[in-house]
Design an enzyme around this catalytic site. Structure first.
Site, PDB file in Angstrom:
ATOM      1  N   ARG A  68     -13.579  -8.653   2.168  1.00 50.70           N
ATOM      2  CA  ARG A  68     -12.160  -8.420   1.894  1.00 50.70           C
ATOM      3  C   ARG A  68     -11.368  -9.676   2.265  1.00 50.70           C
ATOM      4  NH1 ARG A  68     -10.169  -3.288   1.691  1.00 50.70           N
ATOM      5  NH2 ARG A  68      -8.331  -4.381   0.886  1.00 50.70           N
ATOM      6  N   ARG A 108       0.883  -1.178   0.000  1.00 45.91           N
ATOM      7  CA  ARG A 108       0.000   0.000   0.000  1.00 45.91           C
ATOM      8  C   ARG A 108       0.916   1.221   0.000  1.00 45.91           C
ATOM      9  NH1 ARG A 108      -5.373   1.326   3.493  1.00 45.91           N
ATOM     10  NH2 ARG A 108      -6.136  -0.090   1.888  1.00 45.91           N
ATOM     11  N   CYS A 148     -16.267   1.644   0.507  1.00 49.50           N
ATOM     12  CA  CYS A 148     -15.132   0.800   0.905  1.00 49.50           C
ATOM     13  C   CYS A 148     -14.743   0.973   2.368  1.00 49.50           C
ATOM     14  CB  CYS A 148     -13.933   1.062  -0.008  1.00 49.50           C
ATOM     15  SG  CYS A 148     -13.274   2.746   0.116  1.00 49.50           S
ATOM     16  N   ASP A 201     -17.224   7.177  -1.884  1.00 52.83           N
ATOM     17  CA  ASP A 201     -15.996   7.058  -1.094  1.00 52.83           C
ATOM     18  C   ASP A 201     -15.715   8.432  -0.497  1.00 52.83           C
ATOM     19  OD1 ASP A 201     -13.551   6.169  -0.066  1.00 52.83           O
ATOM     20  OD2 ASP A 201     -12.505   6.211  -1.997  1.00 52.83           O
ATOM     21  N   GLN A 215     -10.263  -4.034  -3.231  1.00 52.53           N
ATOM     22  CA  GLN A 215     -11.596  -3.662  -2.757  1.00 52.53           C
ATOM     23  C   GLN A 215     -12.674  -4.096  -3.743  1.00 52.53           C
ATOM     24  OE1 GLN A 215     -12.393  -1.958   0.301  1.00 52.53           O
ATOM     25  NE2 GLN A 215     -14.379  -2.760  -0.315  1.00 52.53           N
ATOM     26  N   HIS A 221      -7.394   0.729  -6.389  1.00 52.34           N
ATOM     27  CA  HIS A 221      -7.589  -0.118  -5.188  1.00 52.34           C
ATOM     28  C   HIS A 221      -8.299  -1.409  -5.627  1.00 52.34           C
ATOM     29  CE1 HIS A 221      -7.859  -1.359  -1.178  1.00 52.34           C
ATOM     30  NE2 HIS A 221      -8.785  -0.567  -0.702  1.00 52.34           N
TER      31      HIS A 221
HETATM   32  N1   CP Z   1     -11.278  -0.221   2.486  1.00 50.68           N
HETATM   33  C1   CP Z   1     -10.008  -0.266   2.907  1.00 50.68           C
HETATM   34  O1   CP Z   1      -9.064  -0.519   2.156  1.00 50.68           O
HETATM   35  O2   CP Z   1      -9.862  -0.061   4.253  1.00 50.68           O
HETATM   36  P1   CP Z   1      -8.517   0.128   5.050  1.00 50.68           P
HETATM   37  O3   CP Z   1      -7.917   1.453   4.663  1.00 50.68           O
HETATM   38  O4   CP Z   1      -8.920   0.086   6.503  1.00 50.68           O
HETATM   39  O5   CP Z   1      -7.565  -0.991   4.712  1.00 50.68           O
HETATM   40  N1  NVA Z   2      -9.916   6.589  -1.562  1.00 56.07           N
HETATM   41  C1  NVA Z   2      -9.565   6.177  -0.219  1.00 56.07           C
HETATM   42  C2  NVA Z   2      -9.800   4.697  -0.037  1.00 56.07           C
HETATM   43  C3  NVA Z   2      -9.482   4.186   1.349  1.00 56.07           C
HETATM   44  C4  NVA Z   2      -9.635   2.715   1.473  1.00 56.07           C
HETATM   45  C5  NVA Z   2      -8.121   6.533   0.050  1.00 56.07           C
HETATM   46  O1  NVA Z   2      -7.288   6.351  -0.842  1.00 56.07           O
HETATM   47  O2  NVA Z   2      -7.827   7.019   1.149  1.00 56.07           O
END
Ligand code: CP
Ligand code: NVA
Length: 304
Positions: free
Chosen positions: A289, A106, A261, A221, A136, A133
């Site tokens: 997930r 990440r 998400c 989101d 998700q 992502h």
């Molecule tokens: N939806 C998602 O990826 O959540 P987190 O940021 O908690 O991993």
């Molecule tokens: N768009 C959000 C998704 C979090 C899971 C971010 O990137 O923070």
């Protein structure tokens, strides 16, 4: 290293057939876990987890998944590894992949993930970048199927920021063959190339209420993603007409589902009434997930 390593950097790394099989496997793995069936094919296998941004769901689902499979997961944060001290990404990729069996990352720039994958000798999974992502989306499609059957031929609405989640929804529309209505403020549209590649799987609407009309699934989101915290106040203004509330849900089909998400900000991109209401499936979406990523880990580890 003649064998081609399969990575999961975007949904497009897998064919439609592979993705559909993976979702079927996710349903099966979920059933097995609910029945307390032990399935430990990956004894001694190790997942390296590189997190340069915060996470609850992604971290816990990957870690739990590896434990269910009889393997282990190692959490690596830039604060206490050399990753945060400027060791070249190519070197980190070579070293980490010489020790672990599969890696998830990440991070911020998508190009960093691509470079890492290029130099990795094991499969690499995108656990969120600024651009995509995809993990998700596996959970979202699994959740839609659980509640309503196949998403093929259905219409979903994406309302809010043209962000990483939106880009993965666009790719999902291509791979799972559904229609995606997108509505974002003009200055926060999704990437033009990603949109263009989706052809008539997507349609852009300036008016969010037009986008949700007669849809089967409504998704939103946060308005400010991780790394955009400084823009929060400005974004609150720009996005104020893009909230998913009861009025918006009333325009969708009566049996439409709501997804997010998470983490969510009630009162901003979605009202409490909607996210905590009868059409919302966000808790199943979060739980899935775990199951869908177990299917992904299995898919990649079996081919490594
Ligand atoms: N939806 C998602 O990826 O959540 P987190 O940021 O908690 O991993
Ligand atoms: N768009 C959000 C998704 C979090 C899971 C971010 O990137 O923070």
């Amino acid at each position: 290293m003649n064998k081609t390593i399969r990575h999961f950097l975007t949904l497009l790394d897998l064919s439609s057939e592979e993705l559909n099989q993976l979702i079927q496997r996710a349903h099966e793995l979920k059933r097995m876990q609910k029945n307390n069936e032990s399935y430990t094919p990956f004894n001694n296998k190790v997942l390296g987890m590189v997190f340069e941004k915060s996470s609850t769901r992604t971290r816990v689902s990957f870690e739990t998944g590896m434990i269910h499979f009889g393997g282990q997961a190692i959490f690596l944060s830039p604060r206490d590894t050399q990753l945060g001290r400027g060791e070249p990404i190519e070197d980190s990729a070579r070293v980490l992949s010489s020790m672990v069996d599969i890696i998830m990352i990440r991070t911020f720039e998508h190009s960093k993930l691509q470079t890492f994958a290029k130099y990795s000798s094991v499969p690499v999974i995108n656990a969120l970048t600024d651009l995509y992502h995809p993990c998700q989306l596996l959970a979202d499609i699994q959740t839609y199927e659980e509640h309503r059957g196949s998403i093929q031929g259905r219409t979903a609405a994406w309302v809010g920021d043209g962000n990483n989640m939106c880009h993965s929804y666009i790719n999902a529309a291509r791979r799972f063959d559904f229609k995606l209505n997108i509505s974002t403020p003009d200055t926060f549209r999704p990437d033009a190339e990603i949109m263009a590649a989706a052809g008539d799987h997507i349609e852009f609407f300036s008016d969010p209420m037009e986008a949700v009309k007669n849809t089967d699934l409504v998704v939103t989101d946060v308005w400010a993603s991780m790394g955009q915290e400084d823009e929060q106040a400005e974004r609150m203004q720009v996005f104020k007409d893009f909230q998913i509330n009861a009025q918006a849900m009333a325009l969708a089909k009566t049996d439409a589902l709501f997804m997010h998400c998470l983490p969510a900000h009630r009162g901003e991109e979605v009202t409490a009434e909607v996210i905590d209401g009868a059409q919302s499936v966000v808790w199943d979406e979060a739980e899935n997930r775990l199951h869908s990523q177990k299917a992904l880990l299995e898919f990649l580890l079996q081919r490594a």
